[in-house]
Write a protein that holds these residues in place. Structure first.
Motif, short mmCIF file in Angstrom:
data_model
loop_
_atom_site.label_atom_id
_atom_site.label_comp_id
_atom_site.label_asym_id
_atom_site.label_seq_id
_atom_site.Cartn_x
_atom_site.Cartn_y
_atom_site.Cartn_z
N LYS A 145 0.83 -1.20 0.00
CA LYS A 145 0.00 0.00 0.00
C LYS A 145 0.87 1.25 0.00
O LYS A 145 0.63 2.20 -0.76
CB LYS A 145 -0.91 -0.03 1.23
CG LYS A 145 -2.06 0.90 1.21
CD LYS A 145 -2.94 0.59 2.42
CE LYS A 145 -3.96 1.64 2.66
NZ LYS A 145 -4.78 1.35 3.84
N LYS A 146 1.91 1.27 0.84
CA LYS A 146 2.82 2.42 0.90
C LYS A 146 3.59 2.57 -0.40
O LYS A 146 3.78 3.67 -0.89
CB LYS A 146 3.78 2.27 2.07
CG LYS A 146 3.13 2.46 3.43
CD LYS A 146 4.10 2.24 4.55
CE LYS A 146 3.41 2.33 5.89
NZ LYS A 146 4.32 2.00 7.00
N LYS A 149 1.41 4.06 -3.10
CA LYS A 149 1.19 5.50 -2.89
C LYS A 149 2.38 6.29 -3.39
O LYS A 149 2.22 7.35 -4.00
CB LYS A 149 0.95 5.80 -1.41
CG LYS A 149 -0.43 5.49 -0.95
CD LYS A 149 -0.62 5.90 0.49
CE LYS A 149 -2.00 5.56 0.99
NZ LYS A 149 -2.20 5.91 2.39
N GLU A 153 2.44 9.17 -6.38
CA GLU A 153 2.91 10.53 -6.12
C GLU A 153 3.98 10.95 -7.12
O GLU A 153 4.09 12.12 -7.45
CB GLU A 153 3.43 10.62 -4.68
CG GLU A 153 2.34 10.53 -3.63
CD GLU A 153 2.88 10.46 -2.22
OE1 GLU A 153 4.12 10.49 -2.05
OE2 GLU A 153 2.09 10.36 -1.29
#
Length: 154
Positions: A145-146, A149, A153
């Motif tokens: 998940k990190k 992200k 970005e």
């Protein structure tokens, strides 16, 4: 060793069939996909039966064979349909690796329940192993998940 290899191949086939069935279920619906899966499976089983019959194997099914089968054994097909319907819903929604690990945990837990009620055996080691698998899955999910992200970005 041969049976270990066959088990690994069987596990790979389970994963492949769930991915294929999940894609089919996503395209045409879970129940329709399950129906096609079982019609195809029945057709393949009939072909295997005919090949076995032609090669001289006696695969006759008669009343004496069926009469000795306990009633609960006939629910295997029904449970198989449930597995396919559930995987048709789950596979398109979460990554295959998570689906397979979660299904493995479900198998492990059900195996422990069956062992407990059938043989009055309980394995603390298997329970701890299941907890570690779930914790590892949650950790890996958070890392993924990190990572996703950060990719979004950039």
């Amino acid at each position: 060793m041969f049976y270990i290899l066959l088990s690994v191949i069987g596990g790979a086939f389970v994963t492949l069939s769930m991915i294929i069935n999940g894609n089919l279920g996503e395209r045409i619906g879970g129940l329709k996909g399950t129906l096609i899966n079982y019609i195809t499976g029945l057709s393949f089983a009939v072909v295997l039966f005919l090949v076995a019959k032609l090669t001289g194997n006696t695969l006759s099914i008669d009343r004496s064979n069926i009469a000795g089968i306990p009633a609960y054994a006939f629910f295997g097909g029904m449970l198989g349909v449930c597995v396919i319907v559930l995987s048709n819903k789950v596979i398109p929604k979460i990554p295959a690796i998570y689906s397979m690990v979660l299904m493995f945990v479900g198998q492990l837990i059900m195996g422990m329940v069956i062992d407990y009620f059938s043989f009055n055996k309980f394995s603390v080691g298997k329970l701890i192993g299941s907890v570690f698998i779930i914790l590892g899955l949650l950790y890996n999910f958070n890392v993924d998940k990190k990572t996703s992200k950060k990719v979004v970005e950039n």
